[in-house]
Design an enzyme around this catalytic site. Structure first.
Site, PDB file in Angstrom:
ATOM      1  N   GLY A 137      33.456   4.081  45.940  1.00 10.68           N
ATOM      2  CA  GLY A 137      34.798   4.596  46.252  1.00 10.68           C
ATOM      3  C   GLY A 137      35.027   4.650  47.750  1.00 10.68           C
ATOM      4  O   GLY A 137      34.138   4.322  48.532  1.00 10.68           O
ATOM      5  N   CYS A 384      23.243 -10.369   0.011  1.00 10.00           N
ATOM      6  CA  CYS A 384      22.426  -9.784   1.078  1.00 10.00           C
ATOM      7  C   CYS A 384      23.155  -8.599   1.713  1.00 10.00           C
ATOM      8  O   CYS A 384      22.630  -7.489   1.752  1.00 10.00           O
ATOM      9  CB  CYS A 384      22.052 -10.829   2.125  1.00 10.00           C
ATOM     10  SG  CYS A 384      23.405 -11.894   2.642  1.00 10.00           S
TER      11      CYS A 384
END
Length: 402
Positions: A137, A384
């Site tokens: 920042g 499956c």
């Protein structure tokens, strides 16, 4: 991820030289509109975000080294006096003010610009003692750094709330950055948020266009360049947060601790019961990259399932009617027309699941099942992915699929 240059000494031996500038990673928290602050302060209170920030910026793979954090003067001044400099890190403060003097503070250096800071960190002694560089920042610094060529990764705490801000940053450039890691949503102090990391996969949007057009850059295919991209520069907690590592760790665990079992093919398997992997589908799809995957086939098969089609010829190059009939019973028929045989009135499970998610989100029995014991003997193979249970929480859908 600084790349070293190579020169030769008088004997012709190669000598590694530091790159003139260090690359860096960005760490930031932002709203959906990319707001990052209000009146010089964070307009939210998220202790877990501060903890995440500390873990990211302090973690190193080499215990002897530390990381550097680059910030603007206003960001430095916004840190409570008793908590600055940020401990365990080299604090690099950008300022052009001649009256601003903190040179005597330990673990703090001043630079006049982002460029000069990256050059300083690429030179001795910092090129040897600093492992990673993070830009943290404020608004002006992040606007310069966020999508810059030297930015390897962006770690962003995505704030999913309408919070008033007066400082903003540009959006992530998704033509060059791809999601690497995304946490499941968290809620703290009535604010919903998640941790997301984007990594640079291309140097520019031009490279993306070249990939889409099938052209070459510097004699190499862009696709090949993407496949060999290395991401070891990421913090370990982020690197291993990628979905691929969950799969690889599970495979390794099965190889080490699995037990041998016979199977229908006679080949045998290694098995471990009750293992679980969790994937966040908000940002990406967990497609394996450790082996080639026929993605179009994956999509077409899924669409075939949910269409309710019982015509397996759409996805199988098989003409044997009995095998087709046996395969037909497995998925599409189960999901959208579940009943004992083809003659009765079926039940559309998919529509039921969708209806409950929309209208009864608290229902604990939002279930999709493809397991019908009476038909198992008629199937070429039992299903499956046979069962899925959905749950709504924190405005998200969670799916459990054994």
């Amino acid at each position: 991820m600084a790349v070293d240059g190579v020169t030769s000494d008088s004997n012709g031996s190669s000598i590694a030289q530091p790159d003139p500038q260090r690359t860096f990673q960005v760490v930031v928290a932002a709203t959906q509109k990319m707001g990052i602050g209000k009146d010089g302060k964070l307009p939210w209170k998220l202790p877990s975000d501060l903890k995440f920030f500390k873990e990211i910026t302090m973690g190193t793979s080499d215990p002897v080294k530390k990381n550097a954090v680059i910030m603007g003067r206003k960001t430095w001044e916004s840190i409570p006096v008793e908590k600055r400099p940020l401990p365990g890190r080299l604090n690099v403060v950008l300022t052009r003010s001649g009256s601003f003097d903190i040179a005597t503070a330990e673990n703090v250096v001043m630079c006049g610009s982002m460029c000069s800071a990256l050059e300083l960190l690429a030179a001795s002694p910092y090129c040897l003692s600093i492992e990673r560089v993070y830009v943290i920042g404020g608004g002006q610094v992040l606007r310069e750094a966020l999508n810059a060529p030297g930015c390897d990764a962006i770690h962003i705490t995505e704030i999913e709330a309408d919070i008033e801000c007066d400082t903003f940053i540009p959006p992530v450039d998704f033509s060059v950055f791809h999601p690497w890691y995304s946490s499941f949503p968290l809620v703290e102090n009535d604010t919903r948020y998640s941790f997301v990391t984007h990594v640079r996969v291309r140097s520019s949007a031009t490279e993306k266009d070249a990939a889409e057009n099938g052209t070459m850059i510097d004699g190499n295919s862009v696709a090949d360049k993407f496949e060999i991209e290395k991401f070891s520069f990421l913090p370990k907690m982020i690197l291993e947060g990628h979905d691929e590592y969950k799969y690889l760790k599970l495979v390794q665990d099965i190889i080490i601790d699995g037990f041998k079992k016979d199977d229908r093919t006679g080949t045998g398997t290694l098995s471990k019961f009750g293992c679980q992997m969790r994937f966040n589908l908000r940002k990406s799809f967990p497609l394996l990259t450790t082996k080639r995957v026929f993605w179009r086939g994956v999509v077409e098969e899924l669409l075939w399932f949910i269409s309710g089609s019982t015509n397996a010829k759409r996805v199988l190059a098989v003409d044997h009617d009995s095998r087709l009939a046996a395969f037909n019973l497995v998925f599409g028929f189960r999901y959208t027309d579940m009943h004992a045989d083809y003659t009765g009135q079926g039940f559309d499970q998919l529509m039921d699941v969708i209806d409950k998610i929309k209208n009864k989100p608290s229902d604990r029995r939002i279930i999709l099942s493809a397991w019908n014991p009476s038909d198992l003997k008629l199937m070429a193979l039992p299903p499956c992915h046979m069962f899925a249970q959905e749950q709504m929480a924190n405005l998200s859908i969670y799916s459990n699929e054994p």
